[in-house]
Enzyme design. Structure first.
Site, PDB file in Angstrom:
ATOM      1  N   ASP A   1       0.839  -1.200   0.000  1.00  0.00           N
ATOM      2  CA  ASP A   1       0.000   0.000   0.000  1.00  0.00           C
ATOM      3  C   ASP A   1       0.873   1.249   0.000  1.00  0.00           C
ATOM      4  O   ASP A   1       1.628   1.487   0.946  1.00  0.00           O
ATOM      5  CB  ASP A   1      -0.905  -0.004   1.236  1.00  0.00           C
ATOM      6  CG  ASP A   1      -1.807   1.211   1.303  1.00  0.00           C
ATOM      7  OD1 ASP A   1      -2.981   1.098   0.901  1.00  0.00           O
ATOM      8  OD2 ASP A   1      -1.350   2.280   1.770  1.00  0.00           O
TER       9      ASP A   1
ATOM     10  N   TYR B   1       3.108   9.912  -0.560  1.00  0.00           N
ATOM     11  CA  TYR B   1       4.221   9.285   0.157  1.00  0.00           C
ATOM     12  C   TYR B   1       5.556   9.490  -0.569  1.00  0.00           C
ATOM     13  O   TYR B   1       6.610   9.301   0.015  1.00  0.00           O
ATOM     14  CB  TYR B   1       3.995   7.779   0.322  1.00  0.00           C
ATOM     15  CG  TYR B   1       2.775   7.364   1.097  1.00  0.00           C
ATOM     16  CD1 TYR B   1       1.990   8.290   1.791  1.00  0.00           C
ATOM     17  CD2 TYR B   1       2.387   6.028   1.124  1.00  0.00           C
ATOM     18  CE1 TYR B   1       0.855   7.893   2.479  1.00  0.00           C
ATOM     19  CE2 TYR B   1       1.256   5.620   1.825  1.00  0.00           C
ATOM     20  CZ  TYR B   1       0.490   6.546   2.489  1.00  0.00           C
ATOM     21  OH  TYR B   1      -0.621   6.130   3.162  1.00  0.00           O
TER      22      TYR B   1
ATOM     23  N   HIS C   1      -7.763   9.672  -1.337  1.00  0.00           N
ATOM     24  CA  HIS C   1      -7.029   9.682  -0.076  1.00  0.00           C
ATOM     25  C   HIS C   1      -7.818  10.328   1.066  1.00  0.00           C
ATOM     26  O   HIS C   1      -7.674   9.933   2.231  1.00  0.00           O
ATOM     27  CB  HIS C   1      -5.695  10.416  -0.264  1.00  0.00           C
ATOM     28  CG  HIS C   1      -4.623   9.951   0.650  1.00  0.00           C
ATOM     29  ND1 HIS C   1      -3.315   9.797   0.263  1.00  0.00           N
ATOM     30  CD2 HIS C   1      -4.645   9.590   1.947  1.00  0.00           C
ATOM     31  CE1 HIS C   1      -2.589   9.366   1.275  1.00  0.00           C
ATOM     32  NE2 HIS C   1      -3.378   9.235   2.322  1.00  0.00           N
TER      33      HIS C   1
END
Length: 300
Positions: free
Chosen positions: A63, A68, A126
């Site tokens: 994931d 990120y 998100h």
């Protein structure tokens, strides 16, 4: 796959245990119950090595997210692992600034380029963002449906969506989310939301299942871990699995990644599936006479 070990922790076939998602074109789509999360895993080396270690151990679920900034490392690890792409479940996410129909389509293409993949298995919104964003949320979800229909992702879902966000989405969606990814643990149970999602065929996925380390020394949790000869982290992961949540512990340490996977050969009995915090107030009338009232709050 072949049997291997990291330290004292064996790679287990149980890592392929999975749940069925509501979406799946040719055949039911399954997501492994346990995955490796790479939030805050540093790019340019550490993330690649962590993912490769996890894949060697038997993990088949990774994931990541655009925000990120380590999608490229995840893709590199998958290619270097030698494991067929179709055997690995890959999730990435659409960041808030890319919401909207056209921008969401572009963002997915950017993520696929970063990953070096032609598709992902799950693409998530998100976050719902703040208030006053109903229109942009609807346009974003329309883009998600387009990505699903064009094969850029095999399933679509959301993250950090409350009941009100999901009800709003249901009013315009053609395809409902397969997943809602939330922070979940015995300390953050979100019981009403989890029940709502279950009633609507949405699988719950737990991020930060280890409470970001904040509760790992909780005396109650330590007692439970000692009873089962496990670490407190393993008890928290097992709690999620026994609730049938997909769970995403994160680590860049191979030994810890292996430890987090050693959770399929024990069960937490019902009487210890809840963690309780008790507060007692005592009033003393004289030296030898005291009245105490205790209030306990339990999460299950």
């Amino acid at each position: 796959s072949t049997q291997s070990t990291w330290g004292f922790f064996p790679m287990m076939a149980a890592l392929t245990q999975s749940v069925v998602l509501s979406q799946g074109v040719a055949q039911p789509l399954r997501i492994p119950l346990l995955g490796l999360g790479v939030y805050q895993s540093p790019p340019n080396g550490p993330t690649t090595e962590a993912v490769k270690a996890a894949l060697r151990l038997g993990y088949r679920h990774i994931d990541t997210a655009m925000i990120y900034r380590n999608e490229a490392d995840v893709g590199r690890a998958i290619r270097e692992s030698g494991i067929p792409r179709e055997e690995i479940f890959v999730t990435t996410k659409l960041w808030n600034s890319d919401q909207g129909y056209d921008s969401a389509l572009r963002a997915c293409e950017t993520s696929l380029r970063n990953l070096g993949l032609s598709y992902v298995d799950l693409y998530l919104v998100h976050s719902p963002g703040g208030s006053g964003r109903s229109r942009i949320r609807a346009e974003t979800w329309r883009a998600m449906e387009t990505l699903l229909n064009t094969g850029r992702t095999r399933s679509i879902g959301v993250s950090n969506y409350g009941i009100q966000h999901l009800q709003e989405l249901f009013s315009t969606a053609t395809v409902r989310p397969a997943i809602n990814q939330m922070e979940l643990s015995p300390y953050t149970t979100r019981t009403d939301l989890c029940r709502f999602c279950a009633d609507n065929g949405i699988v719950m996925e737990a991020y930060s299942p280890l409470t970001q380390g904040r509760k790992l020394q909780d005396p109650k949790l330590v007692t439970i871990a000692q009873k089962y000869s496990r670490t407190t982290a393993q008890v928290l992961i097992r709690w999620a699995i026994e609730h049938n949540y997909v769970v995403l512990p994160k680590s860049v340490t191979p030994e810890r990644i292996a430890e987090n996977a050693a959770v399929f050969d024990f069960s937490i009995s019902a009487e210890v599936s809840c963690l309780c915090v008790c507060v007692c107030v005592c009033v003393c009338v004289c030296v030898c006479v005291c009245v105490c009232v205790c209030v306990c709050v339990c999460v299950c």
